[in-house]
Write a protein that holds these residues in place. Structure first.
Motif, PDB file in Angstrom:
ATOM      1  N   LEU A  74       0.867  -1.188   0.046  1.00  0.00           N
ATOM      2  CA  LEU A  74      -0.010  -0.240   0.083  1.00  0.00           C
ATOM      3  C   LEU A  74       0.842   1.227  -0.081  1.00  0.00           C
ATOM      4  O   LEU A  74       1.950   1.177   0.711  1.00  0.00           O
ATOM      5  CB  LEU A  74      -0.901   0.059   1.262  1.00  0.00           C
ATOM      6  N   LYS A  75       0.349   2.105  -0.648  1.00  0.00           N
ATOM      7  CA  LYS A  75       0.954   3.461  -0.629  1.00  0.00           C
ATOM      8  C   LYS A  75       0.192   4.804  -0.599  1.00  0.00           C
ATOM      9  O   LYS A  75      -1.169   4.612  -0.616  1.00  0.00           O
ATOM     10  CB  LYS A  75       1.683   3.625  -2.103  1.00  0.00           C
ATOM     11  N   ASP A  76       0.627   6.140  -0.089  1.00  0.00           N
ATOM     12  CA  ASP A  76      -0.356   6.988  -0.130  1.00  0.00           C
ATOM     13  C   ASP A  76      -0.829   7.227  -1.390  1.00  0.00           C
ATOM     14  O   ASP A  76      -0.334   7.144  -2.496  1.00  0.00           O
ATOM     15  CB  ASP A  76       0.851   8.391   0.147  1.00  0.00           C
ATOM     16  N   GLY A  77      -2.137   7.757  -1.398  1.00  0.00           N
ATOM     17  CA  GLY A  77      -3.043   8.001  -2.559  1.00  0.00           C
ATOM     18  C   GLY A  77      -4.063   6.741  -2.776  1.00  0.00           C
ATOM     19  O   GLY A  77      -4.679   7.018  -3.728  1.00  0.00           O
ATOM     20  N   GLN A  78      -3.437   5.680  -2.199  1.00  0.00           N
ATOM     21  CA  GLN A  78      -4.462   4.585  -2.700  1.00  0.00           C
ATOM     22  C   GLN A  78      -5.657   4.573  -1.743  1.00  0.00           C
ATOM     23  O   GLN A  78      -5.617   5.165  -0.848  1.00  0.00           O
ATOM     24  CB  GLN A  78      -3.537   3.379  -2.486  1.00  0.00           C
ATOM     25  N   ARG A  79      -6.730   3.583  -2.209  1.00  0.00           N
ATOM     26  CA  ARG A  79      -8.052   3.724  -1.443  1.00  0.00           C
ATOM     27  C   ARG A  79      -8.312   2.157  -0.735  1.00  0.00           C
ATOM     28  O   ARG A  79      -8.096   1.184  -1.540  1.00  0.00           O
ATOM     29  CB  ARG A  79      -9.043   3.761  -2.285  1.00  0.00           C
ATOM     30  N   VAL A  80      -8.781   2.235   0.435  1.00  0.00           N
ATOM     31  CA  VAL A  80      -8.663   0.995   1.467  1.00  0.00           C
ATOM     32  C   VAL A  80     -10.294   1.156   1.714  1.00  0.00           C
ATOM     33  O   VAL A  80     -10.637   2.253   2.618  1.00  0.00           O
ATOM     34  CB  VAL A  80      -7.883   0.939   2.429  1.00  0.00           C
ATOM     35  N   PHE A 139     -11.593   0.545  -4.989  1.00  0.00           N
ATOM     36  CA  PHE A 139     -10.822   0.573  -4.020  1.00  0.00           C
ATOM     37  C   PHE A 139      -9.494  -0.350  -4.330  1.00  0.00           C
ATOM     38  O   PHE A 139      -9.822  -1.183  -4.983  1.00  0.00           O
ATOM     39  CB  PHE A 139     -11.134   0.005  -2.482  1.00  0.00           C
ATOM     40  N   ASP A 140      -8.426   0.005  -3.853  1.00  0.00           N
ATOM     41  CA  ASP A 140      -7.146  -0.869  -4.173  1.00  0.00           C
ATOM     42  C   ASP A 140      -7.172  -1.983  -3.061  1.00  0.00           C
ATOM     43  O   ASP A 140      -6.565  -2.999  -3.582  1.00  0.00           O
ATOM     44  CB  ASP A 140      -6.008   0.168  -3.947  1.00  0.00           C
ATOM     45  N   LEU A 141      -7.787  -1.879  -2.020  1.00  0.00           N
ATOM     46  CA  LEU A 141      -7.866  -2.860  -0.983  1.00  0.00           C
ATOM     47  C   LEU A 141      -9.066  -2.971  -0.291  1.00  0.00           C
ATOM     48  O   LEU A 141      -9.463  -1.978   0.204  1.00  0.00           O
ATOM     49  CB  LEU A 141      -6.568  -2.844  -0.044  1.00  0.00           C
ATOM     50  N   VAL A 142      -9.809  -4.118  -0.374  1.00  0.00           N
ATOM     51  CA  VAL A 142     -11.121  -4.216   0.332  1.00  0.00           C
ATOM     52  C   VAL A 142     -10.770  -5.183   1.556  1.00  0.00           C
ATOM     53  O   VAL A 142     -10.416  -6.351   1.257  1.00  0.00           O
ATOM     54  CB  VAL A 142     -12.316  -4.440  -0.513  1.00  0.00           C
ATOM     55  N   ILE A 143     -11.163  -4.834   2.729  1.00  0.00           N
ATOM     56  CA  ILE A 143     -10.964  -5.551   3.967  1.00  0.00           C
ATOM     57  C   ILE A 143     -12.195  -6.007   4.646  1.00  0.00           C
ATOM     58  O   ILE A 143     -13.284  -5.157   4.807  1.00  0.00           O
ATOM     59  CB  ILE A 143      -9.768  -5.469   4.674  1.00  0.00           C
ATOM     60  N   SER A 144     -12.277  -7.192   5.321  1.00  0.00           N
ATOM     61  CA  SER A 144     -13.485  -7.279   6.121  1.00  0.00           C
ATOM     62  C   SER A 144     -12.991  -8.149   7.115  1.00  0.00           C
ATOM     63  O   SER A 144     -12.720  -9.634   7.009  1.00  0.00           O
ATOM     64  CB  SER A 144     -14.721  -7.833   5.448  1.00  0.00           C
ATOM     65  N   LEU A 145     -13.008  -7.979   8.443  1.00  0.00           N
ATOM     66  CA  LEU A 145     -12.671  -8.640   9.590  1.00  0.00           C
ATOM     67  C   LEU A 145     -13.603  -9.090  10.562  1.00  0.00           C
ATOM     68  O   LEU A 145     -14.381  -8.257  10.999  1.00  0.00           O
ATOM     69  CB  LEU A 145     -11.490  -8.074  10.247  1.00  0.00           C
TER      70      LEU A 145
END
Length: 222
Positions: A74-80, A139-145
């Motif tokens: 992940l880098k600044d400017g990406q969406r999570v 989104f560059d990364l989608v998470i669900s915990l």
């Protein structure tokens, strides 16, 4: 994309001691589950029998945030996007490491969002995992915990498809499961909100049949 088994949260999970028998003998389990499924104050900050027993931050998500950033590059400017973000503690740590990261937290609980960590509250919103209020490939990364297992199978399938729809990059899912009869019993004793209580083999069937292509991690109750 090939799905991968990862281990971001397992050390935290295994570090918690649980008295499974007391969970079902110390209180009216059915009544506690009814209260927990309201997703209100009692679930987050009420009695331990109703949920977390006080969901306050102690810094434990910092290591998980670093693992996610390193693993997914992940880098600044990406969406999570964090589906089932609770009070936003993981997103807080992600932003602390990468201030330029664009984060969004979604949770069904109005209480959790309203009482989210102050530094991250502006990035949280109330919403439903089965109908995400975002455009395709957002989104560059989608998470669900520890969230999607709380849905019945018909909504779980929709939620997995929604994760696929809104991601343009990676996805990561952390859900409850079991590998043997002892873990199955422990999960049954401990859970308050789980609707999709599946073995590892069954989860793989779910992933294949609903088209989930992201990474995954299982919470086992040993």
């Amino acid at each position: 994309m090939v799905k991968s088994l990862v281990h971001f949260v397992t050390p935290l999970h295994e570090g918690t001691k649980r008295d499974y028998v007391a969970r079902v003998t110390g209180a009216d389990k059915a009544a506690c589950a009814e209260i927990a499924k309201q997703w209100g104050k009692e679930y987050w900050d009420g009695d331990r029998n109703h949920g977390y027993g006080g969901y306050r931050y102690d810094g434990r998500w910092a290591k998980v945030a670093r693992l996610l950033i390193d693993y997914y590059g992940l880098k600044d400017g990406q969406r999570v996007l964090d589906i089932g973000c609770g009070k936003g503690y993981l997103l807080f740590e992600l932003k602390k490491i990468l201030p330029g990261l664009d984060v969004v937290g979604l949770d069904i609980s109005e209480y959790a969002v309203e009482n989210g960590k102050e530094e991250i509250k502006d990035y949280l919103q109330v919403g439903d995992a089965v109908s995400l209020p975002f455009e395709d490939d957002s989104f560059d990364l989608v998470i669900s915990l520890m969230t999607l297992h709380n849905l019945p199978i018909y909504d779980l399938g929709k939620a997995l498809q929604e994760m696929e729809r809104v991601k343009r990059g990676d996805a990561y899912l952390y859900i409850e499961s079991y590998r043997n009869e002892q873990e199955k019993v422990n999960l049954l004793y401990w859970q308050l909100t789980c609707e999709s209580m599946f073995s590892v083999k069954e989860w793989h069937w779910v992933f294949e049949n609903f088209g989930y292509t992201g990474d995954f991690e299982f919470a086992f109750f040993t």
